[in-house]
Design a protein around this motif. Structure first.
Motif, PDB file in Angstrom:
ATOM      1  N   ALA A  97      38.059  42.436  48.760  1.00 22.84           N
ATOM      2  CA  ALA A  97      37.444  41.692  49.856  1.00 22.84           C
ATOM      3  C   ALA A  97      36.505  42.568  50.664  1.00 22.84           C
ATOM      4  CB  ALA A  97      38.532  41.108  50.758  1.00 22.84           C
ATOM      5  N   MET A  98      36.922  43.780  50.968  1.00 26.10           N
ATOM      6  CA  MET A  98      36.078  44.681  51.770  1.00 26.10           C
ATOM      7  C   MET A  98      34.865  45.141  50.977  1.00 26.10           C
ATOM      8  SD  MET A  98      38.971  46.875  53.866  1.00 26.10           S
ATOM      9  CE  MET A  98      37.832  47.600  55.063  1.00 26.10           C
ATOM     10  N   THR A  99      35.042  45.383  49.687  1.00 28.17           N
ATOM     11  CA  THR A  99      33.906  45.788  48.853  1.00 28.17           C
ATOM     12  C   THR A  99      32.879  44.670  48.774  1.00 28.17           C
ATOM     13  OG1 THR A  99      35.325  47.257  47.550  1.00 28.17           O
ATOM     14  CG2 THR A  99      33.220  46.612  46.576  1.00 28.17           C
ATOM     15  N   SER A 100      33.354  43.441  48.626  1.00 32.28           N
ATOM     16  CA  SER A 100      32.446  42.298  48.565  1.00 32.28           C
ATOM     17  C   SER A 100      31.720  42.094  49.889  1.00 32.28           C
ATOM     18  CB  SER A 100      33.239  41.039  48.207  1.00 32.28           C
ATOM     19  OG  SER A 100      32.422  39.890  48.265  1.00 32.28           O
ATOM     20  N   LEU A 101      32.439  42.221  50.997  1.00 32.31           N
ATOM     21  CA  LEU A 101      31.855  41.951  52.306  1.00 32.31           C
ATOM     22  C   LEU A 101      30.895  43.047  52.751  1.00 32.31           C
ATOM     23  CD1 LEU A 101      31.830  40.133  54.856  1.00 32.31           C
ATOM     24  CD2 LEU A 101      33.703  41.560  55.732  1.00 32.31           C
ATOM     25  N   TYR A 102      31.302  44.286  52.606  1.00 31.48           N
ATOM     26  CA  TYR A 102      30.517  45.398  53.149  1.00 31.48           C
ATOM     27  C   TYR A 102      29.531  46.010  52.160  1.00 31.48           C
ATOM     28  CZ  TYR A 102      33.976  45.291  56.935  1.00 31.48           C
ATOM     29  OH  TYR A 102      34.779  44.910  57.970  1.00 31.48           O
ATOM     30  N   GLY A 103      29.826  45.891  50.874  1.00 31.44           N
ATOM     31  CA  GLY A 103      28.963  46.476  49.863  1.00 31.44           C
ATOM     32  C   GLY A 103      29.370  47.904  49.541  1.00 31.44           C
ATOM     33  N   PRO A 104      29.029  48.379  48.339  1.00 30.83           N
ATOM     34  CA  PRO A 104      29.478  49.713  47.895  1.00 30.83           C
ATOM     35  C   PRO A 104      28.930  50.854  48.733  1.00 30.83           C
ATOM     36  CG  PRO A 104      27.911  48.750  46.338  1.00 30.83           C
ATOM     37  CD  PRO A 104      28.288  47.657  47.289  1.00 30.83           C
ATOM     38  N   ASP A 105      27.728  50.689  49.316  1.00 31.18           N
ATOM     39  CA  ASP A 105      27.169  51.778  50.118  1.00 31.18           C
ATOM     40  C   ASP A 105      28.005  52.040  51.364  1.00 31.18           C
ATOM     41  OD1 ASP A 105      25.142  52.096  48.299  1.00 31.18           O
ATOM     42  OD2 ASP A 105      23.638  51.002  49.464  1.00 31.18           O
ATOM     43  N   VAL A 106      28.412  50.987  52.034  1.00 30.34           N
ATOM     44  CA  VAL A 106      29.259  51.148  53.222  1.00 30.34           C
ATOM     45  C   VAL A 106      30.646  51.630  52.829  1.00 30.34           C
ATOM     46  CG1 VAL A 106      30.403  49.914  55.118  1.00 30.34           C
ATOM     47  CG2 VAL A 106      28.001  49.448  54.587  1.00 30.34           C
ATOM     48  N   ILE A 107      31.206  51.029  51.780  1.00 29.00           N
ATOM     49  CA  ILE A 107      32.547  51.399  51.339  1.00 29.00           C
ATOM     50  C   ILE A 107      32.612  52.879  50.970  1.00 29.00           C
ATOM     51  CG2 ILE A 107      34.233  51.082  49.470  1.00 29.00           C
ATOM     52  CD1 ILE A 107      34.284  48.913  51.632  1.00 29.00           C
ATOM     53  N   PRO A 143      47.108  54.950  51.743  1.00 29.69           N
ATOM     54  CA  PRO A 143      46.280  54.567  50.589  1.00 29.69           C
ATOM     55  C   PRO A 143      45.210  55.616  50.288  1.00 29.69           C
ATOM     56  CG  PRO A 143      46.559  52.717  52.100  1.00 29.69           C
ATOM     57  CD  PRO A 143      47.057  53.934  52.813  1.00 29.69           C
ATOM     58  N   ASP A 144      44.937  55.801  49.021  1.00 30.62           N
ATOM     59  CA  ASP A 144      43.927  56.789  48.621  1.00 30.62           C
ATOM     60  C   ASP A 144      42.511  56.342  48.991  1.00 30.62           C
ATOM     61  OD1 ASP A 144      45.833  58.491  47.517  1.00 30.62           O
ATOM     62  OD2 ASP A 144      45.731  57.517  45.549  1.00 30.62           O
ATOM     63  N   GLN A 145      42.208  55.068  48.819  1.00 30.93           N
ATOM     64  CA  GLN A 145      40.861  54.579  49.096  1.00 30.93           C
ATOM     65  C   GLN A 145      40.634  54.462  50.603  1.00 30.93           C
ATOM     66  OE1 GLN A 145      41.609  51.055  46.553  1.00 30.93           O
ATOM     67  NE2 GLN A 145      39.610  51.509  45.656  1.00 30.93           N
ATOM     68  N   PRO A 146      39.566  55.074  51.122  1.00 26.69           N
ATOM     69  CA  PRO A 146      39.368  55.078  52.576  1.00 26.69           C
ATOM     70  C   PRO A 146      39.334  53.692  53.206  1.00 26.69           C
ATOM     71  CG  PRO A 146      37.958  56.719  51.562  1.00 26.69           C
ATOM     72  CD  PRO A 146      38.583  55.943  50.434  1.00 26.69           C
ATOM     73  N   HIS A 147      38.672  52.724  52.544  1.00 27.87           N
ATOM     74  CA  HIS A 147      38.570  51.409  53.169  1.00 27.87           C
ATOM     75  C   HIS A 147      39.915  50.695  53.196  1.00 27.87           C
ATOM     76  CE1 HIS A 147      37.774  50.902  48.893  1.00 27.87           C
ATOM     77  NE2 HIS A 147      38.005  49.601  48.975  1.00 27.87           N
TER      78      HIS A 147
END
Length: 292
Positions: A97-107, A143-147
């Motif tokens: 959900a966060m990847t879709s909303l914010y995009g890979p550059d922000v993530i 969690p390992d992934q920052p987002h």
């Protein structure tokens, strides 16, 4: 006096947390586990850090729902997927959900990673004595992934704040339905919406209205009186004060930095339309308060 940092930070991390209730990726994940309908998924998602607890425990923690609402979902949900499966599924769904909303550059940005680490530090400093939902979320692994780490930190902080708010309500002798009626009377949310989603019948709602009129807090049109407005403001101030420890621990400079980093993330959620205007917590796209 209100703790301005606690209130200001809630306005910034709450929209990020709210993705778990409204993002389609989360609903798809719950459907994939076999959860039947939105509410079974909701109760499983939010209660999972507590373990496979029965409905009365969840009703107590969540406070404002009719017991039948939780009982329609639990313990049946745990027969479909255990709490650990639900936690893992919600992390995957939040990632999507966060990847879709914010995009890979922000993530993948350094700014988001910084926000995640600051929020995780604040969440780790939350005082959880007597705060069951906050404590349950605080004990989850990093969690390992920052987002995803940012989302989990926001969730710990909001459940910590919510636990404190329930304590304030209990201390003022304000029951679940009375709390909803009072919140609706402030104009922060819609009364019919709150009554329906929390599953309270008309008799219970009217009894709560009568109780608040008896206190002199609402008038015949279900609007706040001067006394009601003062009582509501004091309870909100007490809630802010009870939520202040993470920000005192983080310090004014780091708190202000996290507020700055969270603002565009929260704004993106609010601008996306995912969170409906008549949402249960009264979340709006109003002007930010100062975080320091």
């Amino acid at each position: 006096m209100r703790d301005n940092a606690a209130r200001a930070m809630w306005e910034r991390y709450e929209p990020v947390h709210q993705l778990v209730y409204f993002a389609p990726e989360v609903r798809e994940a719950m459907d994939g586990l076999g959860m039947r309908g939105y509410w079974m998924g909701y109760f499983a998602l939010r209660a999972a850090p507590l373990g496979p607890v029965p409905a009365p425990v969840v009703t107590s923690c969540f406070y404002v729902f009719h017991p039948d609402r939780a009982a329609s979902a639990l313990p049946e949900a745990w027969s479909l997927a255990g709490p650990q499966q639900v936690i893992e599924a919600r992390e995957r769904a939040v990632d999507a959900a966060m990847t879709s909303l914010y995009g890979p550059d922000v993530i993948g940005s350094a700014e988001l990673a910084e926000a995640a680490d600051l929020a995780w530090e604040a969440a780790g400093a939350a005082d959880t004595a007597g705060r069951v939902l906050g404590a349950a979320n605080q004990t989850l692994p990093r969690p390992d992934q920052p987002h995803v780490r940012l989302w989990q930190a926001a969730t710990t902080l909001r459940e910590h704040r919510g636990d404190g708010h329930v304590a304030v309500l209990v201390g003022r002798g304000l029951g679940p339905v009375e709390a909803l009626v009072l919140k609706s009377a402030t104009g922060e949310t819609d009364a019919e919406f709150q009554q329906r989603i929390r599953q309270w019948d008309t008799e219970a709602w009217q009894a709560a209205q009568d109780a608040l009129r008896g206190r002199g807090w609402i008038d015949e049109e279900e609007r706040l009186t001067t006394a009601g407005a003062a009582a509501h403001a004091q309870m909100e101030a007490d809630t802010d004060a009870a939520a202040a420890a993470p920000w005192h621990a983080l310090g004014a400079e780091a708190t202000a930095r996290l507020a700055h980093l969270l603002e565009p993330l929260a704004r993106r959620v609010l601008d996306s339309g995912l969170v409906p205007p008549a949402n249960p917590v009264g979340l709006t796209d109003g002007t930010w308060r100062a975080a320091g």
